[in-house]
Design a protein around this motif. Structure first.
Motif, mmCIF file in Angstrom:
data_model
loop_
_atom_site.group_PDB
_atom_site.id
_atom_site.type_symbol
_atom_site.label_atom_id
_atom_site.label_comp_id
_atom_site.label_asym_id
_atom_site.label_seq_id
_atom_site.Cartn_x
_atom_site.Cartn_y
_atom_site.Cartn_z
ATOM 1 N N ILE A 75 0.842 -1.205 0.000
ATOM 2 C CA ILE A 75 0.000 0.000 0.000
ATOM 3 C C ILE A 75 0.874 1.251 0.000
ATOM 4 C CG2 ILE A 75 -1.657 1.342 1.375
ATOM 5 C CD1 ILE A 75 -2.818 -1.426 2.261
ATOM 6 N N ILE A 76 1.889 1.263 0.832
ATOM 7 C CA ILE A 76 2.795 2.418 0.914
ATOM 8 C C ILE A 76 3.511 2.621 -0.422
ATOM 9 C CG2 ILE A 76 4.904 3.307 1.999
ATOM 10 C CD1 ILE A 76 3.971 1.809 4.578
ATOM 11 N N SER A 77 4.054 1.541 -0.982
ATOM 12 C CA SER A 77 4.786 1.672 -2.236
ATOM 13 C C SER A 77 3.840 2.040 -3.383
ATOM 14 C CB SER A 77 5.582 0.406 -2.556
ATOM 15 O OG SER A 77 4.742 -0.700 -2.702
ATOM 16 N N GLY A 78 2.608 1.575 -3.333
ATOM 17 C CA GLY A 78 1.609 1.977 -4.333
ATOM 18 C C GLY A 78 1.311 3.460 -4.260
ATOM 19 N N ALA A 79 1.242 3.981 -3.041
ATOM 20 C CA ALA A 79 1.019 5.422 -2.870
ATOM 21 C C ALA A 79 2.208 6.220 -3.404
ATOM 22 C CB ALA A 79 0.783 5.740 -1.393
ATOM 23 N N VAL A 80 3.419 5.729 -3.163
ATOM 24 C CA VAL A 80 4.619 6.395 -3.684
ATOM 25 C C VAL A 80 4.576 6.417 -5.207
ATOM 26 C CG1 VAL A 80 7.138 6.173 -3.940
ATOM 27 C CG2 VAL A 80 6.080 5.958 -1.689
ATOM 28 N N TYR A 81 4.185 5.303 -5.824
ATOM 29 C CA TYR A 81 4.078 5.230 -7.288
ATOM 30 C C TYR A 81 3.051 6.236 -7.813
ATOM 31 C CZ TYR A 81 3.081 3.498 -11.952
ATOM 32 O OH TYR A 81 2.896 3.417 -13.310
ATOM 33 N N LEU A 83 1.707 8.987 -6.369
ATOM 34 C CA LEU A 83 2.069 10.392 -6.144
ATOM 35 C C LEU A 83 3.258 10.825 -7.001
ATOM 36 C CD1 LEU A 83 1.614 10.569 -2.275
ATOM 37 C CD2 LEU A 83 0.127 11.554 -4.032
ATOM 38 N N SER A 84 4.301 10.006 -7.033
ATOM 39 C CA SER A 84 5.463 10.381 -7.841
ATOM 40 C C SER A 84 5.107 10.395 -9.321
ATOM 41 C CB SER A 84 6.646 9.449 -7.568
ATOM 42 O OG SER A 84 6.378 8.132 -7.984
ATOM 43 N N GLY A 85 4.289 9.450 -9.743
ATOM 44 C CA GLY A 85 3.864 9.423 -11.143
ATOM 45 C C GLY A 85 3.138 10.690 -11.534
ATOM 46 N N PHE A 86 2.222 11.128 -10.706
ATOM 47 C CA PHE A 86 1.488 12.357 -11.010
ATOM 48 C C PHE A 86 2.433 13.553 -11.077
ATOM 49 C CE2 PHE A 86 -0.858 16.185 -9.897
ATOM 50 C CZ PHE A 86 -1.857 16.157 -10.874
#
Length: 105
Positions: A75-81, A83-86
């Motif tokens: 979940i944490i790494s998905g959020a990083v993906y 947010l950073s992607g945007f």
């Protein structure tokens, strides 16, 4: 795979279609870009690859260094993906479109 291709080829085709659809939707709806895909698409792919790298690094750190539950780590790494992607898409891949906008847009 339903039509007889291997799992590996199916995976590649699925990701290729996903990247193209994601590019089109982000270009048209999210960022309303009018720039030529020849300049934007490579930046788009680089943004996704960088975000994936951050996602994977975060996952490894969460699981192996910080000893966080693997499900929570996903979940944490998905959020990083996400947010950073945007951020990469907004300020790198589709940046030229932002520079041409006014406050009224």
């Amino acid at each position: 795979m339903f039509i007889g291709t291997s799992p590996e080829i199916s995976n590649i085709i699925g990701y290729a279609i996903g990247i193209i659809v994601s590019y089109a939707l982000n270009k048209i709806y999210t960022f309303k870009s009018k720039a030529h895909p020849k300049k934007e698409f490579p930046k788009f792919v680089l943004s996704l690859l960088t975000s994936y790298g951050l996602n994977f690094l975060t996952l490894i750190l969460c699981i192996h260094i910080f000893k966080i539950n693997p499900y929570i780590s996903q979940i944490i790494s998905g959020a990083v993906y996400t947010l950073s992607g945007f951020v990469f898409l907004k300020y790198f891949a589709f940046r030229n479109q932002l520079e041409g906008q006014t406050n009224e847009d």
